[in-house]
Design an enzyme around this catalytic site. Structure first.
Site, PDB file in Angstrom:
ATOM      1  N   ASN A 170       0.873  -1.181   0.000  1.00 22.31           N
ATOM      2  CA  ASN A 170       0.000   0.000   0.000  1.00 22.31           C
ATOM      3  C   ASN A 170       0.907   1.228   0.000  1.00 22.31           C
ATOM      4  O   ASN A 170       1.417   1.634   1.035  1.00 22.31           O
ATOM      5  CB  ASN A 170      -0.898  -0.031   1.253  1.00 22.31           C
ATOM      6  CG  ASN A 170      -1.786   1.198   1.343  1.00 22.31           C
ATOM      7  OD1 ASN A 170      -1.925   1.937   0.372  1.00 22.31           O
ATOM      8  ND2 ASN A 170      -2.390   1.408   2.501  1.00 22.31           N
ATOM      9  N   LYS A 175       0.186   4.273  -0.535  1.00 25.17           N
ATOM     10  CA  LYS A 175      -0.448   5.514  -0.048  1.00 25.17           C
ATOM     11  C   LYS A 175      -0.107   6.676  -0.992  1.00 25.17           C
ATOM     12  O   LYS A 175      -0.027   6.455  -2.199  1.00 25.17           O
ATOM     13  CB  LYS A 175      -0.036   5.781   1.402  1.00 25.17           C
ATOM     14  CG  LYS A 175      -0.242   4.539   2.274  1.00 25.17           C
ATOM     15  CD  LYS A 175      -0.029   4.776   3.744  1.00 25.17           C
ATOM     16  CE  LYS A 175      -0.232   3.460   4.492  1.00 25.17           C
ATOM     17  NZ  LYS A 175      -0.140   3.608   5.939  1.00 25.17           N
ATOM     18  N   HIS A 193      -9.700   1.687   4.873  1.00 32.87           N
ATOM     19  CA  HIS A 193      -8.427   1.996   5.538  1.00 32.87           C
ATOM     20  C   HIS A 193      -8.648   3.094   6.584  1.00 32.87           C
ATOM     21  O   HIS A 193      -9.384   4.054   6.341  1.00 32.87           O
ATOM     22  CB  HIS A 193      -7.380   2.425   4.510  1.00 32.87           C
ATOM     23  CG  HIS A 193      -5.995   2.390   5.083  1.00 32.87           C
ATOM     24  ND1 HIS A 193      -5.532   3.369   5.942  1.00 32.87           N
ATOM     25  CD2 HIS A 193      -5.002   1.486   4.960  1.00 32.87           C
ATOM     26  CE1 HIS A 193      -4.307   3.059   6.310  1.00 32.87           C
ATOM     27  NE2 HIS A 193      -3.952   1.921   5.738  1.00 32.87           N
ATOM     28  N   GLU A 216      -6.862   5.481   7.527  1.00 32.02           N
ATOM     29  CA  GLU A 216      -6.497   6.842   7.119  1.00 32.02           C
ATOM     30  C   GLU A 216      -7.644   7.498   6.354  1.00 32.02           C
ATOM     31  O   GLU A 216      -7.837   8.714   6.436  1.00 32.02           O
ATOM     32  CB  GLU A 216      -5.212   6.811   6.265  1.00 32.02           C
ATOM     33  CG  GLU A 216      -3.988   6.544   7.129  1.00 32.02           C
ATOM     34  CD  GLU A 216      -2.807   5.938   6.395  1.00 32.02           C
ATOM     35  OE1 GLU A 216      -2.820   5.887   5.154  1.00 32.02           O
ATOM     36  OE2 GLU A 216      -1.874   5.480   7.081  1.00 32.02           O
ATOM     37  N   GLU A 267      -5.928  -4.279  10.681  1.00 33.89           N
ATOM     38  CA  GLU A 267      -4.926  -3.230  10.865  1.00 33.89           C
ATOM     39  C   GLU A 267      -5.225  -2.439  12.140  1.00 33.89           C
ATOM     40  O   GLU A 267      -5.996  -1.470  12.098  1.00 33.89           O
ATOM     41  CB  GLU A 267      -4.960  -2.278   9.663  1.00 33.89           C
ATOM     42  CG  GLU A 267      -4.596  -2.931   8.356  1.00 33.89           C
ATOM     43  CD  GLU A 267      -3.915  -1.950   7.422  1.00 33.89           C
ATOM     44  OE1 GLU A 267      -2.839  -2.285   6.916  1.00 33.89           O
ATOM     45  OE2 GLU A 267      -4.435  -0.848   7.212  1.00 33.89           O
ATOM     46  N   GLY A 313       1.972   2.828  10.660  1.00 29.96           N
ATOM     47  CA  GLY A 313       2.912   3.917  10.440  1.00 29.96           C
ATOM     48  C   GLY A 313       3.589   4.404  11.706  1.00 29.96           C
ATOM     49  O   GLY A 313       4.217   5.453  11.720  1.00 29.96           O
ATOM     50  N   SER A 324       2.994  -1.571  10.501  1.00 28.21           N
ATOM     51  CA  SER A 324       4.446  -1.576  10.749  1.00 28.21           C
ATOM     52  C   SER A 324       5.111  -2.930  10.488  1.00 28.21           C
ATOM     53  O   SER A 324       6.073  -3.290  11.175  1.00 28.21           O
ATOM     54  CB  SER A 324       4.760  -1.080  12.162  1.00 28.21           C
ATOM     55  OG  SER A 324       4.291   0.245  12.325  1.00 28.21           O
TER      56      SER A 324
HETATM   57  P1  PGA Z   1       2.537   0.683   7.658  1.00 23.80           P
HETATM   58  O1  PGA Z   1       1.129   0.857   6.912  1.00 23.80           O
HETATM   59  O2  PGA Z   1       3.107  -0.629   7.205  1.00 23.80           O
HETATM   60  O3  PGA Z   1       3.344   1.861   7.232  1.00 23.80           O
HETATM   61  O4  PGA Z   1       2.249   0.675   9.126  1.00 23.80           O
HETATM   62  C1  PGA Z   1       0.246  -0.218   6.776  1.00 23.80           C
HETATM   63  C2  PGA Z   1      -1.038   0.267   6.171  1.00 23.80           C
HETATM   64  O5  PGA Z   1      -1.473   1.364   6.517  1.00 23.80           O
HETATM   65  O6  PGA Z   1      -1.644  -0.408   5.327  1.00 23.80           O
END
Ligand code: PGA
Length: 252
Positions: A9, A11, A98, A100, A170, A176, A216
């Site tokens: 992903n 982003k 997601h 976000e 998640e 993140g 992460s």
């Molecule tokens: P990350 O993001 O691996 O940077 O924690 C995962 C995600 O948001 O899908």
């Protein structure tokens, strides 16, 4: 055994040059080293680069997913992209739910259900994210939170449509942040999610559905996470942006 799935992903990262060179380099390494990565790979670049990414990966085992889709068919929604537009350029998968998108774009479960319906109508497979906040986990509410998220969205679909879903657990506190849920915490939640699918759709579907972990994941913790029984792969953000790290995750 089920083939694990790893989704990159990206982003809002990687411009045209970075996207195309990453994918060409990745394919070259796959081809040159003849490595069997044993995992299904899906890349989710930004909207403007979906088509070129699809072209580059055409005829390979790698797939492309969109990071979002709008819930309406078409119309006066400036800046948005519809499911039929995605299908018209050959995109077959989309990430929905997601955290976000929920945090920064106010996506609710109602909106997500509409997005699910329109995606399924146009034959898009859905990578659907669920997960609890830090405070919900502190209050030990993670299981009920995830159950409610699923009940208001994915579980509104009939069993015929469930094969179009991949679930991604998640936990929001791990996205993140560099803080990963322990493999044991993830396994416990994945087992719980699988039980919810068992109760709702029966054994065959509960065994078949892919439940990925995201939050992460990196090249050092991936192996441990992927070793757990109910973890069928990962949704990777940060660590999917550098090819070396991503390859190590694919080899985990
Ligand atoms: P990350 O993001 O691996 O940077 O924690 C995962 C995600 O948001 O899908």
């Amino acid at each position: 055994m089920k083939k694990k799935i790893v989704i990159a992903n990206w982003k809002m990262n990687h411009d045209f040059y970075e996207t195309t060179s990453f994918l060409r380099d990745l394919l070259k390494i796959f081809f040159d080293k003849k490595i069997n990565y044993k995992k299904k790979v899906i890349i989710a670049p930004s909207f403007p680069f979906l088509q070129i990414s699809n072209q580059i990966l055409q005829g390979t085992s790698l797939n492309v997913a969109a990071q979002n889709v709008h819930q309406m068919e078409n119309g006066p929604y400036t800046g948005e992209v519809s499911a039929s537009m995605l299908r018209s350029i050959g995109i077959k998968q989309v990430i929905l739910g997601h955290s976000e998108r929920k945090k920064y774009f106010s996506e609710t479960n109602d909106i997500l259900l509409k997005k699910i319906h329109i995606s399924l109508k146009y034959g898009l497979n859905i990578i659907f994210c669920v997960g609890e906040t830090f405070f919900e986990r502190k209050r030990k509410e993670q299981f009920i939170v995830v159950k409610n998220q699923l009940e208001e969205t994915v579980f509104q679909c009939t069993s015929e449509k469930i094969s179009n879903f991949i679930i991604a657990y998640e936990p929001i506190w791990a996205i993140g942040t560099g803080e990963t849920a322990t493999p044991e915490q993830v396994q416990k939640m994945h087992k719980y999610i699988r039980t919810l699918f068992l109760d709702k759709y029966g054994e065959k579907i509960s065994k078949k559905i892919h439940i990925l972990y995201g939050g992460s994941i990196n090249d050092t913790n991936a192996r441990n996470i992927f070793s757990k029984e109910d973890i069928d792969g990962g949704l990777v953000g940060n660590s999917s942006l550098q090819i070396e790290k991503f390859l190590k995750i694919l080899l985990s």
